[in-house]
Design an enzyme around this catalytic site. Structure first.
Site, PDB file in Angstrom:
ATOM      1  N   CYS A  93      -5.965   3.468   0.269  1.00 43.25           N
ATOM      2  CA  CYS A  93      -7.318   3.186   0.755  1.00 43.25           C
ATOM      3  C   CYS A  93      -7.208   3.041   2.270  1.00 43.25           C
ATOM      4  O   CYS A  93      -6.194   3.444   2.852  1.00 43.25           O
ATOM      5  CB  CYS A  93      -7.947   1.978   0.065  1.00 43.25           C
ATOM      6  SG  CYS A  93      -7.201   0.370   0.397  1.00 43.25           S
ATOM      7  N   HIS A 106      13.587  -5.214  -4.899  1.00 41.99           N
ATOM      8  CA  HIS A 106      13.442  -6.636  -5.234  1.00 41.99           C
ATOM      9  C   HIS A 106      12.346  -6.903  -6.259  1.00 41.99           C
ATOM     10  O   HIS A 106      12.491  -7.812  -7.072  1.00 41.99           O
ATOM     11  CB  HIS A 106      13.150  -7.458  -3.972  1.00 41.99           C
ATOM     12  CG  HIS A 106      14.328  -7.580  -3.056  1.00 41.99           C
ATOM     13  ND1 HIS A 106      14.368  -8.467  -2.011  1.00 41.99           N
ATOM     14  CD2 HIS A 106      15.521  -6.918  -3.039  1.00 41.99           C
ATOM     15  CE1 HIS A 106      15.537  -8.358  -1.373  1.00 41.99           C
ATOM     16  NE2 HIS A 106      16.247  -7.414  -1.975  1.00 41.99           N
TER      17      HIS A 106
END
Ligand code: RB5
Length: 149
Positions: free
Chosen positions: A66, A99
């Site tokens: 976006c 992670h």
């Protein structure tokens, strides 16, 4: 090769098309969930569509764009099982995978140079979840949205 769902609002339409083409050229199957023009639309519709495609198993991964990469990530993250990360460069994209095992990558067309965005997507795709100490944390994310087993 994996299937990747892509989606954007009008603010991310051009970059979404560019990234979709690049993903195809890398050999990925791409499901383009729109938007399909630069007419004004609402980012929640497209973030949710990508999130549902990933959570539902139609696609292994998702890429959302976006204007800022923020609103569409918020929408995708409302779908249980989605871990959408807004990233700004190759390092944040790599860490999103290593992670947090992000399964949806979100980028802001109005904030990123397109080449930086491409490099970020490739860094994310090339990275692997590190597991180890991160496993329990990702499991807690799944508990929060009820998608954990
Ligand atoms: C649309 O103008 C813009 O608000 C949207 O693309 C996005 O940046 C929201 O987070």
């Amino acid at each position: 090769m994996s299937t990747i769902a892509v989606g954007s609002d009008h603010g991310g339409f051009t970059l979404k098309g560019r990234l979709a083409d690049e993903l195809r050229s890398l050999g990925y199957e791409v499901i383009d969930l729109g938007t399909h023009s630069d007419d004004r639309v609402d980012y929640p519709d497209f973030g949710a569509a990508v999130g549902r495609a990933v959570a539902g198993g139609e696609a292994e991964l998702g890429v959302c764009v976006c204007g800022s990469g923020i609103g569409i990530a918020m929408a995708a993250n409302k779908v249980p099982g989605v871990r959408a990360a807004t990233v700004h460069d190759a390092t944040s994209a790599r860490l999103a995978r290593e992670h947090t095992d992000a399964n949806v990558l979100c980028l802001g067309e109005r904030l990123l140079d397109p080449e930086v965005a491409s490099v970020a997507v490739r860094a994310w795709l090339g990275a692997e979840f590190e597991g180890g100490r991160h496993v329990g944390r990702v499991a807690k994310l799944a508990e929060l949205d009820g998608s954990g087993t």
